[in-house]
Design a protein around this motif. Structure first.
Motif, PDB file in Angstrom:
ATOM      1  N   SER A  50      36.267  55.418  21.506  1.00 37.05           N
ATOM      2  CA  SER A  50      37.119  54.386  20.917  1.00 37.05           C
ATOM      3  C   SER A  50      38.331  54.180  21.817  1.00 37.05           C
ATOM      4  O   SER A  50      38.984  55.142  22.211  1.00 37.05           O
ATOM      5  CB  SER A  50      37.570  54.828  19.521  1.00 37.05           C
ATOM      6  OG  SER A  50      38.553  53.942  19.025  1.00 37.05           O
ATOM      7  N   PRO A  51      38.652  52.945  22.164  1.00 35.19           N
ATOM      8  CA  PRO A  51      39.834  52.692  23.015  1.00 35.19           C
ATOM      9  C   PRO A  51      41.142  52.776  22.240  1.00 35.19           C
ATOM     10  O   PRO A  51      42.065  52.003  22.472  1.00 35.19           O
ATOM     11  CB  PRO A  51      39.571  51.279  23.549  1.00 35.19           C
ATOM     12  CG  PRO A  51      38.729  50.634  22.516  1.00 35.19           C
ATOM     13  CD  PRO A  51      37.898  51.718  21.891  1.00 35.19           C
ATOM     14  N   ASP A  70      35.530  49.579  19.252  1.00 40.76           N
ATOM     15  CA  ASP A  70      36.895  49.086  19.009  1.00 40.76           C
ATOM     16  C   ASP A  70      37.033  48.411  17.649  1.00 40.76           C
ATOM     17  O   ASP A  70      37.743  47.405  17.515  1.00 40.76           O
ATOM     18  CB  ASP A  70      37.305  48.125  20.129  1.00 40.76           C
ATOM     19  CG  ASP A  70      36.402  46.889  20.200  1.00 40.76           C
ATOM     20  OD1 ASP A  70      35.281  46.945  19.648  1.00 40.76           O
ATOM     21  OD2 ASP A  70      36.814  45.881  20.799  1.00 40.76           O
ATOM     22  N   THR A  71      36.360  48.951  16.633  1.00 37.43           N
ATOM     23  CA  THR A  71      36.411  48.321  15.311  1.00 37.43           C
ATOM     24  C   THR A  71      37.714  48.600  14.574  1.00 37.43           C
ATOM     25  O   THR A  71      38.079  47.864  13.667  1.00 37.43           O
ATOM     26  CB  THR A  71      35.231  48.806  14.446  1.00 37.43           C
ATOM     27  OG1 THR A  71      35.265  50.234  14.365  1.00 37.43           O
ATOM     28  CG2 THR A  71      33.911  48.370  15.046  1.00 37.43           C
ATOM     29  N   ASP A  72      38.405  49.683  14.939  1.00 39.80           N
ATOM     30  CA  ASP A  72      39.690  49.981  14.308  1.00 39.80           C
ATOM     31  C   ASP A  72      40.785  49.253  15.092  1.00 39.80           C
ATOM     32  O   ASP A  72      41.467  49.823  15.937  1.00 39.80           O
ATOM     33  CB  ASP A  72      39.939  51.488  14.287  1.00 39.80           C
ATOM     34  CG  ASP A  72      41.117  51.869  13.393  1.00 39.80           C
ATOM     35  OD1 ASP A  72      41.891  50.967  13.021  1.00 39.80           O
ATOM     36  OD2 ASP A  72      41.267  53.066  13.079  1.00 39.80           O
ATOM     37  N   ASP A 102      39.884  49.343  29.612  1.00 40.81           N
ATOM     38  CA  ASP A 102      39.664  49.284  31.068  1.00 40.81           C
ATOM     39  C   ASP A 102      39.828  50.658  31.696  1.00 40.81           C
ATOM     40  O   ASP A 102      39.085  51.035  32.609  1.00 40.81           O
ATOM     41  CB  ASP A 102      40.639  48.300  31.720  1.00 40.81           C
ATOM     42  CG  ASP A 102      40.247  46.856  31.462  1.00 40.81           C
ATOM     43  OD1 ASP A 102      39.053  46.591  31.239  1.00 40.81           O
ATOM     44  OD2 ASP A 102      41.147  45.988  31.482  1.00 40.81           O
ATOM     45  N   SER A 103      40.806  51.413  31.214  1.00 43.98           N
ATOM     46  CA  SER A 103      41.079  52.728  31.783  1.00 43.98           C
ATOM     47  C   SER A 103      39.898  53.681  31.584  1.00 43.98           C
ATOM     48  O   SER A 103      39.579  54.472  32.483  1.00 43.98           O
ATOM     49  CB  SER A 103      42.336  53.330  31.166  1.00 43.98           C
ATOM     50  OG  SER A 103      42.564  54.637  31.647  1.00 43.98           O
ATOM     51  N   ILE A 104      39.250  53.623  30.428  1.00 41.24           N
ATOM     52  CA  ILE A 104      38.110  54.509  30.168  1.00 41.24           C
ATOM     53  C   ILE A 104      37.018  54.285  31.207  1.00 41.24           C
ATOM     54  O   ILE A 104      36.476  55.234  31.796  1.00 41.24           O
ATOM     55  CB  ILE A 104      37.567  54.292  28.744  1.00 41.24           C
ATOM     56  CG1 ILE A 104      38.553  54.862  27.715  1.00 41.24           C
ATOM     57  CG2 ILE A 104      36.191  54.933  28.573  1.00 41.24           C
ATOM     58  CD1 ILE A 104      38.226  54.505  26.274  1.00 41.24           C
ATOM     59  N   LEU A 130      31.175  45.655  23.671  1.00 40.81           N
ATOM     60  CA  LEU A 130      32.378  45.842  22.845  1.00 40.81           C
ATOM     61  C   LEU A 130      31.991  45.526  21.414  1.00 40.81           C
ATOM     62  O   LEU A 130      31.482  44.434  21.117  1.00 40.81           O
ATOM     63  CB  LEU A 130      33.502  44.901  23.296  1.00 40.81           C
ATOM     64  CG  LEU A 130      34.380  45.335  24.467  1.00 40.81           C
ATOM     65  CD1 LEU A 130      35.281  44.177  24.884  1.00 40.81           C
ATOM     66  CD2 LEU A 130      35.231  46.532  24.092  1.00 40.81           C
ATOM     67  N   GLN A 131      32.237  46.431  20.490  1.00 42.58           N
ATOM     68  CA  GLN A 131      31.814  46.206  19.114  1.00 42.58           C
ATOM     69  C   GLN A 131      32.506  44.996  18.484  1.00 42.58           C
ATOM     70  O   GLN A 131      31.925  44.328  17.636  1.00 42.58           O
ATOM     71  CB  GLN A 131      32.076  47.456  18.280  1.00 42.58           C
ATOM     72  CG  GLN A 131      31.093  48.574  18.564  1.00 42.58           C
ATOM     73  CD  GLN A 131      31.250  49.740  17.621  1.00 42.58           C
ATOM     74  OE1 GLN A 131      32.324  49.967  17.076  1.00 42.58           O
ATOM     75  NE2 GLN A 131      30.184  50.500  17.439  1.00 42.58           N
TER      76      GLN A 131
END
Length: 542
Positions: A59-60, A92-94, A104-106, A131-132
């Motif tokens: 999760s980002p 990224d649902t939250d 991007d960093s991940i 991306l979710q």
């Protein structure tokens, strides 16, 4: 070597399918793992025969840390071991907790670490988007499918009511959970509320009597979630799916065959399997990796600022050293040794050797791992060239105003320094620290410093200059070490120790550091002579 792929007695693929590069798990020595994998083989295929597909799905809401990298690494190794595909999916649902730049960093950090995804938000792929937040229609369609089949329902309970339920459960010593009140709403009432566009969520009906499942690492497991939890939300009031729901939808449509994730998700797997069952989908094979812990047994926490991959990168840690120490302290390999490259990790990987014991990580050993892998890079001509380019930039940034010799940042000069220092340094950053500044900047020293060591400074300097001239530009550490010991005997009243202190002062301005012989070889005959010439000058300060 026999080959294996999971197949099903109930489908046309019951005959053993032999994918290229897939090693036989059942031949593993570990009998327990053999039975687990054999059981997994008796389940329906959930993807194209012969293709292994695994995913890393962070999760980002934060940046990539060491625990996340370990999970990504095991998935990457698994995929490459068996000729499969490694997917990066960002969950990224939250939306309320997203950290700007984290997505991007991940991916940047995975690429830097040498475990790049085959399919990802950046690279794309056949089953995207990755991306979710860009797959909402798919989640809504699937949730409606569950509602239509009676496996899910609309829930109109207010957040205030849910909070009161939680407080009451805590007050009475019970596990907080939803009381499934809206399960029993009549269809006409649900329709009226939906027509009035009342705020609502969609909940999944948890059924009792969960079947046990076979985990590749932890063996048989079963968690009857309906006994301890209320019906979970699958679509939130804001229209976004919850983690548990989006997770299984994406794994299905991205054709994921094996899910390797942290053991903290083991207890949630029964819930996920109920959703797979309700949708009529064949689940992937699950394997839950043991926790990564600090060496004292405490949990590796994101609050530890030094566990983020960007921190290691900034501190000059090599990615291969990070991968090496992460796997060295864990399990999943036939042997345990330092110094493995990513190709060696893939070659030696054996999933049946992954244990259920927590992995204790001793980061105090990281400099030793880094030293070993830095030496390997220096000894590889192509890698050494990249190190030279990096150092040229760092030297210019650190010492531009002080460099007096144009030859100092020259690649041949830096290459000589690297080969002399290999095995002695654990990071390239050491070479631009004050301890090694003498390599790039001529030091200064006073006549008082010289006088405190010996009254024969000019005589000793003359002897050294003559020695350099006699060697005709050919200097080696071993030969110089012997020559300097011989030279010391020609000093009338200065002992060997003081002679070495004098030479070190002139060469570096320091009292400690590499051997005098190594300093002279690093600097070369011309620069070494220039520095010793200062002792022959009548100036008070050189």
């Amino acid at each position: 070597m026999s080959l294996w792929f999971k197949c099903c007695r109930r489908c046309p693929l019951h005959s053993w399918v032999v994918p290229r590069g897939f090693q036989c798990f059942r031949a593993a020595r570990d009998r327990r793992a053999e039975l687990q994998l054999h059981a997994a083989a008796n389940r329906c295929c959930s993807t194209v025969p012969g293709e292994v597909r695994v995913r890393f799905a962070p999760s980002p809401t934060g940046f990539l840390h060491l625990g996340g990298l370990r999970t990504a690494l095991y998935n990457y190794i698994f995929a490459k071991k068996y000729g499969g595909v490694f997917i990066l999916r960002l969950e990224d649902t939250d939306q309320s907790r997203l950290v700007p730049g984290a997505a991007d960093s991940i991916e940047d950090m995975l690429e830097w670490a040498g475990v790049p995804p085959d399919e990802s938000p950046r690279r794309g792929g056949p089953v995207g988007p990755y991306l979710q937040s860009q797959r909402l229609d798919l989640y809504h369609q699937t949730a409606q499918q569950l509602v239509d089949s009676g496996h899910a329902y609309h829930c109109f309970c207010s957040s205030r009511r849910l909070e009161l339920l939680k407080k009451e459960a805590l007050r009475t010593g019970q596990t907080p959970g939803y009381d499934n009140r809206c399960r029993h709403l009549q269809a006409d009432k649900v329709k009226k509320k939906l027509d009035r566009e009342e705020s609502h969520v969609i909940r999944f009906r948890l059924e009792a009597g969960v079947e046990p499942f076979q985990d590749l690492i932890f063996g048989w497991n079963r968690h009857d979630v309906a006994q301890v939890e209320g019906d979970p939300v699958v679509i939130k009031a804001d229209g976004f799916p919850t983690y548990h729901f989006a997770n299984i939808v994406d794994d299905h449509y991205m054709k994921v065959t094996h899910v390797l994730r942290g053991s903290e998700w083991l207890i949630s797997t029964s819930k996920h399997l109920l959703m797979y069952q309700a949708l009529g989908w064949q689940p992937p094979t699950f394997g839950h990796l043991p926790l990564l812990m600090n060496k004292d047994g405490s949990k590796l926490s994101k609050r530890q600022g030094d566990i983020f991959i960007q921190s290691f990168q900034r501190d000059g840690v090599l990615p291969e050293a990070l991968l090496d120490i992460t796997t060295n302290c864990g399990s999943g390999f036939n042997t345990n040794r330092m110094g493995r490259s990513i190709d060696e990790l893939i070659s030696e990987f054996n999933p049946s050797k992954i244990t259920t014991h927590s992995t204790l990580l001793d980061l105090e050993k990281l400099p030793e791992f880094n030293r070993l892998h830095l030496r390997r890079r220096i000894e590889d001509e192509e890698q050494c060239h990249l190190l030279i380019k990096y150092l040229q930039e760092e030297i210019q940034l650190a010492f531009t105003a002080e460099i007096q010799d144009a030859e100092v940042p020259h690649k041949d000069y830096i290459r000589r320094v690297l080969h002399l220092r290999k095995g002695h340094m654990s990071s390239l950053k050491e070479l631009v620290s004050p301890v090694h500044s003498y390599l790039w900047v001529r030091p200064s020293f006073s006549s008082q410093q010289v006088a405190a060591l010996t009254a024969e400074a000019q005589h000793i300097a003359s002897l050294v200059l003559k020695l350099i001239e006699e060697r005709d530009g050919e200097l080696s550490v071993d030969r110089l070490s012997k020559d300097l010991k011989t030279l010391t005997k020609q000093a009338k009243a200065t002992k060997y120790r003081e002679v070495m202190k004098l030479l070190r002062l002139v060469l570096s301005g320091l009292q400690q550091g590499p051997s005098v012989a190594e300093m002279m070889v690093s600097l070369g005959p011309t620069e070494s002579s220039h520095r010793f010439q200062k002792l022959l000058l009548p100036s008070d300060t050189s």
